[in-house]
Design a protein around this motif. Structure first.
Motif, mmCIF file in Angstrom:
data_model
loop_
_atom_site.group_PDB
_atom_site.id
_atom_site.type_symbol
_atom_site.label_atom_id
_atom_site.label_comp_id
_atom_site.label_asym_id
_atom_site.label_seq_id
_atom_site.Cartn_x
_atom_site.Cartn_y
_atom_site.Cartn_z
ATOM 1 N N ASP A 77 -12.880 -31.253 11.589
ATOM 2 C CA ASP A 77 -13.374 -29.900 11.120
ATOM 3 C C ASP A 77 -12.562 -28.862 12.570
ATOM 4 O OD1 ASP A 77 -14.355 -30.154 8.809
ATOM 5 O OD2 ASP A 77 -16.324 -30.030 9.496
ATOM 6 N N PHE A 78 -12.758 -29.701 13.708
ATOM 7 C CA PHE A 78 -12.080 -29.059 14.756
ATOM 8 C C PHE A 78 -10.740 -28.746 14.751
ATOM 9 C CE2 PHE A 78 -10.930 -27.966 19.390
ATOM 10 C CZ PHE A 78 -11.652 -27.224 19.522
ATOM 11 N N TRP A 79 -10.004 -29.865 14.115
ATOM 12 C CA TRP A 79 -8.511 -29.624 13.947
ATOM 13 C C TRP A 79 -8.368 -28.542 13.153
ATOM 14 C CZ3 TRP A 79 -5.592 -29.591 9.689
ATOM 15 C CH2 TRP A 79 -4.323 -29.797 9.804
ATOM 16 N N VAL A 80 -9.271 -28.528 11.916
ATOM 17 C CA VAL A 80 -8.728 -27.200 10.985
ATOM 18 C C VAL A 80 -9.082 -25.770 11.716
ATOM 19 C CG1 VAL A 80 -9.718 -26.149 8.968
ATOM 20 C CG2 VAL A 80 -9.713 -28.555 8.909
ATOM 21 N N MET A 81 -10.062 -26.062 12.537
ATOM 22 C CA MET A 81 -10.325 -24.440 13.222
ATOM 23 C C MET A 81 -9.222 -24.377 14.106
ATOM 24 S SD MET A 81 -13.471 -23.316 15.245
ATOM 25 C CE MET A 81 -14.765 -22.922 13.890
ATOM 26 N N GLU A 82 -8.645 -25.313 14.845
ATOM 27 C CA GLU A 82 -7.719 -25.108 15.822
ATOM 28 C C GLU A 82 -6.315 -24.567 15.143
ATOM 29 O OE1 GLU A 82 -7.123 -28.443 18.120
ATOM 30 O OE2 GLU A 82 -6.407 -27.406 19.943
ATOM 31 N N GLU A 130 -8.735 -20.162 24.511
ATOM 32 C CA GLU A 130 -7.155 -20.606 24.676
ATOM 33 C C GLU A 130 -6.180 -19.910 23.671
ATOM 34 O OE1 GLU A 130 -8.466 -25.382 25.556
ATOM 35 O OE2 GLU A 130 -7.223 -24.878 23.664
ATOM 36 N N ILE A 131 -6.769 -19.695 22.282
ATOM 37 C CA ILE A 131 -6.037 -18.914 21.542
ATOM 38 C C ILE A 131 -6.733 -17.751 21.226
ATOM 39 C CG2 ILE A 131 -4.849 -18.721 19.317
ATOM 40 C CD1 ILE A 131 -5.026 -21.968 19.339
ATOM 41 N N TYR A 132 -6.013 -16.408 21.633
ATOM 42 C CA TYR A 132 -6.852 -15.224 21.578
ATOM 43 C C TYR A 132 -6.464 -14.526 20.109
ATOM 44 C CZ TYR A 132 -8.506 -10.640 22.278
ATOM 45 O OH TYR A 132 -9.220 -9.387 22.158
ATOM 46 N N ILE A 133 -7.574 -14.555 19.144
ATOM 47 C CA ILE A 133 -7.193 -13.778 17.864
ATOM 48 C C ILE A 133 -8.511 -12.953 17.811
ATOM 49 C CG2 ILE A 133 -5.618 -15.427 16.734
ATOM 50 C CD1 ILE A 133 -8.224 -16.672 15.696
ATOM 51 N N ASP A 134 -8.466 -12.240 16.848
ATOM 52 C CA ASP A 134 -9.618 -11.315 16.315
ATOM 53 C C ASP A 134 -10.462 -12.370 15.425
ATOM 54 O OD1 ASP A 134 -11.092 -9.501 15.216
ATOM 55 O OD2 ASP A 134 -9.756 -8.405 14.052
ATOM 56 N N ILE A 135 -11.616 -12.586 15.883
ATOM 57 C CA ILE A 135 -12.497 -13.928 14.954
ATOM 58 C C ILE A 135 -13.031 -13.060 14.014
ATOM 59 C CG2 ILE A 135 -14.675 -15.278 15.759
ATOM 60 C CD1 ILE A 135 -12.331 -15.733 17.523
ATOM 61 N N ILE A 170 -20.241 -25.778 19.775
ATOM 62 C CA ILE A 170 -20.362 -24.275 20.158
ATOM 63 C C ILE A 170 -19.300 -24.317 21.325
ATOM 64 C CG2 ILE A 170 -21.617 -22.580 21.141
ATOM 65 C CD1 ILE A 170 -21.641 -22.620 18.251
ATOM 66 N N ASN A 171 -19.701 -25.142 22.481
ATOM 67 C CA ASN A 171 -18.905 -25.228 23.312
ATOM 68 C C ASN A 171 -17.077 -25.421 23.318
ATOM 69 O OD1 ASN A 171 -20.792 -24.722 25.342
ATOM 70 N ND2 ASN A 171 -21.364 -26.581 25.308
ATOM 71 N N ARG A 172 -17.073 -26.132 22.338
ATOM 72 C CA ARG A 172 -15.649 -26.514 22.082
ATOM 73 C C ARG A 172 -14.861 -25.272 21.425
ATOM 74 N NH1 ARG A 172 -14.286 -32.243 18.899
ATOM 75 N NH2 ARG A 172 -12.150 -31.664 19.611
ATOM 76 N N VAL A 173 -15.643 -24.481 20.331
ATOM 77 C CA VAL A 173 -15.380 -23.338 19.656
ATOM 78 C C VAL A 173 -15.015 -22.169 20.937
ATOM 79 C CG1 VAL A 173 -15.823 -21.448 18.062
ATOM 80 C CG2 VAL A 173 -16.393 -23.864 17.597
ATOM 81 N N LYS A 174 -16.058 -22.109 21.722
ATOM 82 C CA LYS A 174 -15.933 -21.178 22.808
ATOM 83 C C LYS A 174 -14.449 -21.383 23.531
ATOM 84 C CE LYS A 174 -20.575 -19.684 23.708
ATOM 85 N NZ LYS A 174 -21.764 -20.256 24.750
ATOM 86 N N LYS A 175 -14.117 -22.561 24.078
ATOM 87 C CA LYS A 175 -12.993 -23.074 24.688
ATOM 88 C C LYS A 175 -11.756 -22.517 24.035
ATOM 89 C CE LYS A 175 -11.469 -26.577 27.331
ATOM 90 N NZ LYS A 175 -10.921 -27.878 26.816
#
Ligand code: C2E
Ligand code: CA
Ligand code: CA
Ligand code: CA
Length: 277
Positions: free
Chosen positions: A90-95, A138-143, A129-134
């Motif tokens: 799931d984290f891979w997908v988000m990244e 790292e990758i600045y986009i419009d959340i 949550i901490n991983r998502v914040k990081k």
């Protein structure tokens, strides 16, 4: 009768054995799949049927297995959920979605809102949550351009814990969508206590339209509107479903009637060429 019984028992065992072996080998390969870069995402368009515009896309995972070919998520997500590997997936997908959005941004392509799926298991773990914040740093986009699809299943074990994580995701700026609505353990309480933006009607109710069953889908649409939620119908395959949803004020549709999940290249072409449903 006795012999037959014995035989079928034998067959049953053999099936079970083969099933276990297949599972074990998938489990082993799954552990290496991220490092070996074997996952990829496909993007299925969502159309706003009021404005006739592309609302965005849902990212869906695929596994390009070195010997077995493309494996659909239903064949490995449940295994990944049991082994805990789902967190990494799931984290891979988000990244991957972040990276893709960034690249679209650079190319000047507006793909609308991109949604991604998160497994119930994932939401037990506050570390996410901490991983998502990081990642956001790292990758600045419009959340605001990312929607997270969750299912009701994730609230069965610990409602408070899951709610806490959903609230934090919402605070970070993600849109929250409740997927497969009406399918499982629907509780109207979820709608009250969770910061939901979008309600996604389960495909079974959309199938219902094709069989002249309208009561439940009507109810869900009016419920969503009363709560000021956007309503998405998934699994739209036929014209009659599209027409009914349009006439009955559904907001967004998704399904083979519009398009199957597409490669990145085809999704880009889709957005350029789309004019009308
Ligand atoms: P879902 O989130 O409910 O996704 C909708 C599924 O329905 C997708 O299957 C999509 O390809 C399929 N679909 C779309 N339109 C139609 C239609 O008109 N007719 C029919 N029959 N099917 C349609 P897919 O991609 O095989 O995904 C299956 C499930 O696997 C998803 O259900 C979701 O629960 C899970 N999944 C997919 N990608 C991910 C992911 O990246 N992470 C996680 N955790 N789960 C995922
Ligand atoms: Ca989904
Ligand atoms: Ca769904
Ligand atoms: Ca589903």
């Amino acid at each position: 009768a006795k012999i037959k019984g014995k035989n079928s028992f034998c067959f049953f065992n053999k099936d079970l054995y083969e099933k276990n072996m297949k599972r074990l080998s998938i489990e082993e390969d799954l552990n290496k799949a991220i490092k070996k870069n074997e996952f990829f995402l496909v993007y299925q368009p969502k159309i706003n049927i009021k404005s006739n515009k592309v609302e965005g896309f849902e990212a869906l995972i695929r596994w390009n297995h070195p010997s077995k070919g493309i494996i659909p998520p239903m064949e490995f997500i449940p295994i990944a959920e049991q082994t805990g590997l789902i967190r990494e997936i799931d984290f891979w997908v988000m990244e991957e979605v972040f990276t893709q959005l960034k690249s679209w941004e650079k190319k000047g392509i507006d793909m609308g809102v991109i949604s991604l799926n998160i497994s119930p298991n994932q939401l037990k773990d506050t570390k996410i949550i901490n991983r998502v914040k990081k990642l956001i740093k790292e990758i600045y986009i419009d959340i605001n351009k990312i929607q997270i699809e969750i299912t009701e299943n994730m609230f069965i074990e610990s409602f408070e814990n899951a709610k806490d994580i959903v609230l934090k995701l919402k605070e970070l700026g993600f849109k929250i969508s409740l997927d497969d609505f009406g399918k499982g353990y629907s509780s109207l309480n979820y709608l009250k206590w969770l910061p939901i933006d979008v309600l996604k009607i389960d495909k079974s109710f959309v199938d219902g339209i094709h069989n002249d069953e309208y009561e439940l889908i009507d109810l869900i649409i009016s419920l969503a509107h009363r709560l000021k939620l956007e309503i998405v119908a998934e699994g739209v395959e036929y014209y009659d479903q599209y027409e009914y949803l349009k006439n009955n004020k559904c907001d967004v549709i998704q399904g083979y009637y519009i398009a199957k999940p597409l490669s990145i290249e085809d999704a880009e072409k889709f957005i350029v060429n789309f004019t009308n449903v």
